[in-house]
Motif scaffolding. Structure first.
Motif, PDB file in Angstrom:
ATOM      1  N   LYS A   1      -6.109   8.136 -12.885  1.00  0.00           N
ATOM      2  CA  LYS A   1      -4.814   8.739 -13.162  1.00  0.00           C
ATOM      3  C   LYS A   1      -4.529   8.602 -14.653  1.00  0.00           C
ATOM      4  CE  LYS A   1       0.005   8.788 -11.679  1.00  0.00           C
ATOM      5  NZ  LYS A   1       1.030   8.188 -10.781  1.00  0.00           N
ATOM      6  N   TRP A   2      -4.283   9.722 -15.309  1.00  0.00           N
ATOM      7  CA  TRP A   2      -4.071   9.683 -16.740  1.00  0.00           C
ATOM      8  C   TRP A   2      -3.078  10.766 -17.149  1.00  0.00           C
ATOM      9  CZ3 TRP A   2      -5.454  13.900 -19.833  1.00  0.00           C
ATOM     10  CH2 TRP A   2      -6.240  14.868 -19.216  1.00  0.00           C
ATOM     11  N   HIS A   3      -2.461  10.547 -18.307  1.00  0.00           N
ATOM     12  CA  HIS A   3      -1.503  11.472 -18.892  1.00  0.00           C
ATOM     13  C   HIS A   3      -1.949  11.771 -20.324  1.00  0.00           C
ATOM     14  CE1 HIS A   3       1.309  10.636 -15.541  1.00  0.00           C
ATOM     15  NE2 HIS A   3       0.917   9.382 -15.694  1.00  0.00           N
ATOM     16  N   GLY A   4      -1.912  13.013 -20.696  1.00  0.00           N
ATOM     17  CA  GLY A   4      -2.341  13.420 -22.020  1.00  0.00           C
ATOM     18  C   GLY A   4      -1.191  13.953 -22.863  1.00  0.00           C
TER      19      GLY A   4
ATOM     20  N   VAL B   1     -13.856   0.250  -7.548  1.00  0.00           N
ATOM     21  CA  VAL B   1     -13.795  -0.595  -6.354  1.00  0.00           C
ATOM     22  C   VAL B   1     -14.693  -1.811  -6.487  1.00  0.00           C
ATOM     23  CG1 VAL B   1     -14.167  -0.633  -3.864  1.00  0.00           C
ATOM     24  CG2 VAL B   1     -13.238   1.422  -4.952  1.00  0.00           C
ATOM     25  N   SER B   2     -15.907  -1.631  -7.023  1.00  0.00           N
ATOM     26  CA  SER B   2     -16.864  -2.727  -7.119  1.00  0.00           C
ATOM     27  C   SER B   2     -16.665  -3.589  -8.361  1.00  0.00           C
ATOM     28  CB  SER B   2     -18.287  -2.171  -7.134  1.00  0.00           C
ATOM     29  OG  SER B   2     -18.475  -1.321  -8.255  1.00  0.00           O
ATOM     30  N   SER B   3     -15.703  -3.236  -9.195  1.00  0.00           N
ATOM     31  CA  SER B   3     -15.487  -3.996 -10.422  1.00  0.00           C
ATOM     32  C   SER B   3     -14.476  -5.094 -10.168  1.00  0.00           C
ATOM     33  CB  SER B   3     -14.978  -3.058 -11.527  1.00  0.00           C
ATOM     34  OG  SER B   3     -14.607  -3.805 -12.654  1.00  0.00           O
ATOM     35  N   SER B   4     -14.869  -6.342 -10.380  1.00  0.00           N
ATOM     36  CA  SER B   4     -13.970  -7.457 -10.095  1.00  0.00           C
ATOM     37  C   SER B   4     -13.848  -8.437 -11.245  1.00  0.00           C
ATOM     38  CB  SER B   4     -14.439  -8.210  -8.844  1.00  0.00           C
ATOM     39  OG  SER B   4     -15.751  -8.700  -9.034  1.00  0.00           O
TER      40      SER B   4
ATOM     41  N   ASN C   1     -11.024  -0.267 -14.095  1.00  0.00           N
ATOM     42  CA  ASN C   1     -10.124  -1.159 -13.357  1.00  0.00           C
ATOM     43  C   ASN C   1      -9.017  -0.419 -12.625  1.00  0.00           C
ATOM     44  OD1 ASN C   1     -10.953  -4.071 -14.173  1.00  0.00           O
ATOM     45  ND2 ASN C   1     -10.882  -2.984 -16.123  1.00  0.00           N
ATOM     46  N   GLY C   2      -9.026   0.908 -12.662  1.00  0.00           N
ATOM     47  CA  GLY C   2      -8.011   1.668 -11.955  1.00  0.00           C
ATOM     48  C   GLY C   2      -6.663   1.682 -12.632  1.00  0.00           C
ATOM     49  N   HIS C   3      -6.599   1.400 -13.941  1.00  0.00           N
ATOM     50  CA  HIS C   3      -5.331   1.449 -14.664  1.00  0.00           C
ATOM     51  C   HIS C   3      -4.953   2.889 -14.987  1.00  0.00           C
ATOM     52  CE1 HIS C   3      -6.251  -2.880 -16.249  1.00  0.00           C
ATOM     53  NE2 HIS C   3      -5.945  -2.859 -14.968  1.00  0.00           N
TER      54      HIS C   3
ATOM     55  N   ASN D   1       0.694  -1.976 -11.469  1.00  0.00           N
ATOM     56  CA  ASN D   1      -0.478  -1.544 -12.198  1.00  0.00           C
ATOM     57  C   ASN D   1      -0.180  -1.626 -13.690  1.00  0.00           C
ATOM     58  OD1 ASN D   1      -3.040  -0.617 -12.670  1.00  0.00           O
ATOM     59  ND2 ASN D   1      -2.704   1.438 -11.857  1.00  0.00           N
ATOM     60  N   ILE D   2      -1.217  -1.415 -14.494  1.00  0.00           N
ATOM     61  CA  ILE D   2      -1.113  -1.493 -15.951  1.00  0.00           C
ATOM     62  C   ILE D   2      -1.206  -0.089 -16.545  1.00  0.00           C
ATOM     63  CG2 ILE D   2      -2.158  -2.411 -18.058  1.00  0.00           C
ATOM     64  CD1 ILE D   2      -0.858  -4.534 -16.377  1.00  0.00           C
ATOM     65  N   LEU D   3      -0.359   0.181 -17.512  1.00  0.00           N
ATOM     66  CA  LEU D   3      -0.410   1.430 -18.271  1.00  0.00           C
ATOM     67  C   LEU D   3      -1.096   1.149 -19.598  1.00  0.00           C
ATOM     68  CD1 LEU D   3       0.388   4.413 -18.728  1.00  0.00           C
ATOM     69  CD2 LEU D   3       2.547   3.568 -19.688  1.00  0.00           C
ATOM     70  N   ARG D   4      -2.235   1.781 -19.813  1.00  0.00           N
ATOM     71  CA  ARG D   4      -2.963   1.656 -21.079  1.00  0.00           C
ATOM     72  C   ARG D   4      -2.651   2.860 -21.956  1.00  0.00           C
ATOM     73  NH1 ARG D   4      -8.044  -1.553 -21.471  1.00  0.00           N
ATOM     74  NH2 ARG D   4      -8.019  -3.057 -19.778  1.00  0.00           N
ATOM     75  N   ILE D   5      -2.068   2.590 -23.125  1.00  0.00           N
ATOM     76  CA  ILE D   5      -1.658   3.641 -24.044  1.00  0.00           C
ATOM     77  C   ILE D   5      -2.615   3.652 -25.224  1.00  0.00           C
ATOM     78  CG2 ILE D   5       0.219   4.526 -25.481  1.00  0.00           C
ATOM     79  CD1 ILE D   5       2.158   2.958 -23.718  1.00  0.00           C
TER      80      ILE D   5
END
Length: 411
Positions: A186-189, A162-165, A109-111, A238-242
């Protein structure tokens, strides 16, 4: 909560009602809403975030856990601004799957992802995420492949952000997510061994070094990238998934799993208390896996449960008597929904289904209602009839006459 404030770009504009008078002097009521940026049509639109949907029960913004069956059990999904605690199974085999489903759903989802671990490098965790399936047609093919083992591997198609809705996706546990999707995300470790300093000294009765470092890391990401809503005009929401793995284990410098009377008994609960404060004021959702079966003090488990919004426990059959019991041959373990959050409600919604089991098929992790077949063996039936006939001798004369001596009661 932050999730309620995400429905509009202007504060106080969403949800207001205005009376609109037409040229024919006919009055009607219309709901005013924020207008989409760059449009002059005047048609009110709500700003939507990919991979989210509002809850029909409490108006809270929801994200998928990556497992549609679990979303249904939690009331439609995981609410933004809340913590989902996964109680790890004994050998930590199945809980990492739920952890990876949550992260894979964010990539689709691009989160933005924030992966924290004291055991494994976050970059290696992302490489092991399951591959997504395209749509319901592929899901049907996947189900047929699970039961009949006839679907060729070439029929499984992949999906990109892109194609996920739609809300919630299915994943192929036998394949890994394409590398191009990881590179585009985009991610942070946060890898604890890289953050530890040997010269750092922790004051008594404070948080452990690992917890302090992790809280500062999460706080900086939330504030610097605008997940707290401080700069909504500069960037798209956007959403940040932790995702936090093995929290509370000795790898994090905590000793609650080592002794009952530990020195840092309040360190974990303080961490969860501060973490929930950060989540409540930001567009973020968090999943935590914790080895609660190793915690010596049961009072700490109760406090951790109260400080978590949603608690799901996994009980594996590996190493137990149920592993060889033919009654449980179709399942790999039990899943317990221990707590569901009370959001914008006085009471929480509780499912009437209590007996839930999970199984890991060749490609799919499924959650089903536990159905045990009746035990109709000849030995059990014959002994039960004899015991019943013997017990009727001690009943009243009416029942004794109906029983007919050695014959069992027939109602």
């Amino acid at each position: 909560m932050a999730a309620v404030a995400t429905c509009g770009t202007g504060a106080g504009s969403a949800g207001s009602m205005a009376a609109a008078t037409s040229s024919s002097d006919v009055t009607s009521f219309q709901r005013k809403g924020p207008r989409a940026s760059g449009t002059d049509s005047g048609v009110p639109r709500l700003v939507s975030i990919a991979g989210t949907r509002p809850s029909v029960r409490n108006g809270q913004l929801l994200v998928s856990t990556g497992l549609p069956a679990l979303d249904q059990l939690l009331g439609g999904g995981l609410a933004v601004g809340t913590v989902l605690l996964i109680e790890e199974d004994k050998y930590n085999i199945y809980s990492p799957l739920l952890f990876k489903y949550f992260l894979a759903e964010g990539i689709i989802n691009g989160h933005t992802l924030l992966v924290a671990s004291a055991k494994e490098d976050p970059a290696d965790i992302l490489q092991e995420l399951p591959a997504p399936l395209l749509d319901d047609n592929c899901k049907k093919e996947l189900d047929e492949d699970v039961y009949n083992h006839k679907t060729p591997e070439s029929n499984i198609k992949m999906v990109g952000p892109v194609s996920s809705s739609r809300f919630g996706h299915y994943y192929d546990a036998s394949k890994r997510i394409p590398q191009e999707l990881i590179e585009a995300s985009k991610w942070h470790g946060f890898f604890l061994p890289e953050k530890i300093s040997s010269t750092f000294k922790v004051e008594p009765c404070s948080l452990t070094h690992g917890y302090i470092k992790l809280l500062h890391f999460i706080q900086n990401i939330i504030y610097e990238e605008g997940f707290d809503g401080s700069n909504p005009q500069k960037k798209q929401k956007n959403i940040l998934r932790i995702g936090i793995q093995n929290l509370g284990s000795p790898l994090w410098g905590d000793d609650i799993c080592c002794t009952e009377n530990c020195d840092n008994s309040h360190s974990l609960t303080k961490f969860l208390y501060v973490l929930r404060g950060l989540l409540r004021t930001s567009l973020s959702a968090c999943i935590i896996t914790m080895p609660t079966h190793l915690i010596q003090n049961k009072a700490i488990i109760a406090r951790v449960t109260n400080l978590s919004d949603t608690v799901v426990g996994l009980e594996s059959f590996i190493g137990s008597e149920r592993e060889t019991n033919p009654l449980y041959k179709d399942y790999h373990g039990l899943i317990h929904i221990r707590q569901i959050p009370r959001l914008n409600n006085l009471i929480c919604d509780e499912s009437d289904v209590k007996d839930l089991a999970f199984k890991l098929k060749r490609k799919l992790f499924t959650i089903e209602r536990l159905h045990l077949p009746p035990d109709l063996s000849d030995t059990v039936s014959r002994s039960s009839k004899q015991d019943l006939a013997e017990s009727t001798k001690r009943l009243g004369p009416g029942c004794g006459m109906m029983a007919g001596g050695k014959k069992h009661l027939d109602f």
